[in-house]
Scaffold this motif. Structure first.
Motif, PDB file in Angstrom:
ATOM      1  N   THR A 292       0.838  -1.190   0.000  1.00 46.12           N
ATOM      2  CA  THR A 292       0.000   0.000   0.000  1.00 46.12           C
ATOM      3  C   THR A 292       0.872   1.238   0.000  1.00 46.12           C
ATOM      4  OG1 THR A 292      -1.751  -1.167   1.188  1.00 46.12           O
ATOM      5  CG2 THR A 292      -1.843   1.235   1.229  1.00 46.12           C
TER       6      THR A 292
ATOM      7  N   ASP B  82      -3.116   6.058  -1.503  1.00 43.88           N
ATOM      8  CA  ASP B  82      -4.443   5.435  -1.472  1.00 43.88           C
ATOM      9  C   ASP B  82      -4.525   4.221  -2.403  1.00 43.88           C
ATOM     10  OD1 ASP B  82      -4.358   6.712  -3.906  1.00 43.88           O
ATOM     11  OD2 ASP B  82      -6.248   7.790  -3.658  1.00 43.88           O
ATOM     12  N   GLN B  83      -3.374   3.698  -2.822  1.00 43.32           N
ATOM     13  CA  GLN B  83      -3.337   2.569  -3.749  1.00 43.32           C
ATOM     14  C   GLN B  83      -2.774   1.329  -3.078  1.00 43.32           C
ATOM     15  OE1 GLN B  83      -1.828   3.585  -7.737  1.00 43.32           O
ATOM     16  NE2 GLN B  83      -1.606   5.671  -6.941  1.00 43.32           N
TER      17      GLN B  83
END
Length: 178
Positions: free
Chosen positions: A25, A28-29
């Motif tokens: 992570t 926000d991915q």
């Protein structure tokens, strides 16, 4: 979270139900990744196939100039050469260091026929200080088809690795957690 436009941290966790697959992570991915064949663990020893649970950072990277362009990254990248290797012989004075081939002790060949090291980042794991048998050649690199397990490295799809590198700097912390 970012600092000066770069990520301050990324997190790698085990994918539920898969000991040798993970989720990385950043911002926000979240993207899939491959982990060591024996999953994650607190102790890394030479040849045990474990991705060490720890916080680390990227030191520098290499790219295959015949296959890749220099990545756009704040992390220093150097072109790879055919005579590059990485010593994995625990008793050798060059253990866990870049070496020139031919090399008389056990080593990893950096210039590979497959794409695994087309982009490779050296992680600050057992680099300074080096301890015998505490792991060598623990990199972030391109994943095999199907995210097959590594020997302890973190491996990503090439497009995800390239995108991630654009957001990372040498100050970015990599949290490898269960």
């Amino acid at each position: 979270m970012t600092v000066s436009g770069f990520l301050s941290e990324i997190t790698i966790r085990k994918k539920p139900g898969h000991s040798s697959k993970g989720l990385l992570t950043f911002g926000d991915q979240t993207v899939p990744c491959a982990l060591g064949r024996n999953g994650m663990g607190p102790i890394k020893q030479e040849g045990n196939g474990v991705t060490p649970i720890m916080t680390t950072r990227m030191l520098y990277g290499f790219y295959r100039p015949d296959r890749e362009k220099r990545p756009l990254s704040a992390v220093p990248f150097h072109p790879m050469h055919e005579d590059m290797g990485w010593c994995d012989e625990a008793e050798h004075r060059c253990y866990n260091q870049l070496v020139s081939l031919p090399f008389d002790a056990s080593h990893e060949t950096m210039w590979r026929d497959d794409p695994l090291y087309d982009l490779v980042i050296v992680l600050d794991i057992n680099i300074a200080p080096r301890a015998k048998r505490r792991g060598s050649a623990i990199f972030m690199h391109v994943a095999r088809e199907g995210f097959m397990p590594t020997e302890g490295c973190i491996a990503l799809q090439k497009s995800d690795l390239r995108r991630l590198l654009g957001w990372m700097s040498p100050a970015t912390r990599i949290h490898i957690a269960r």
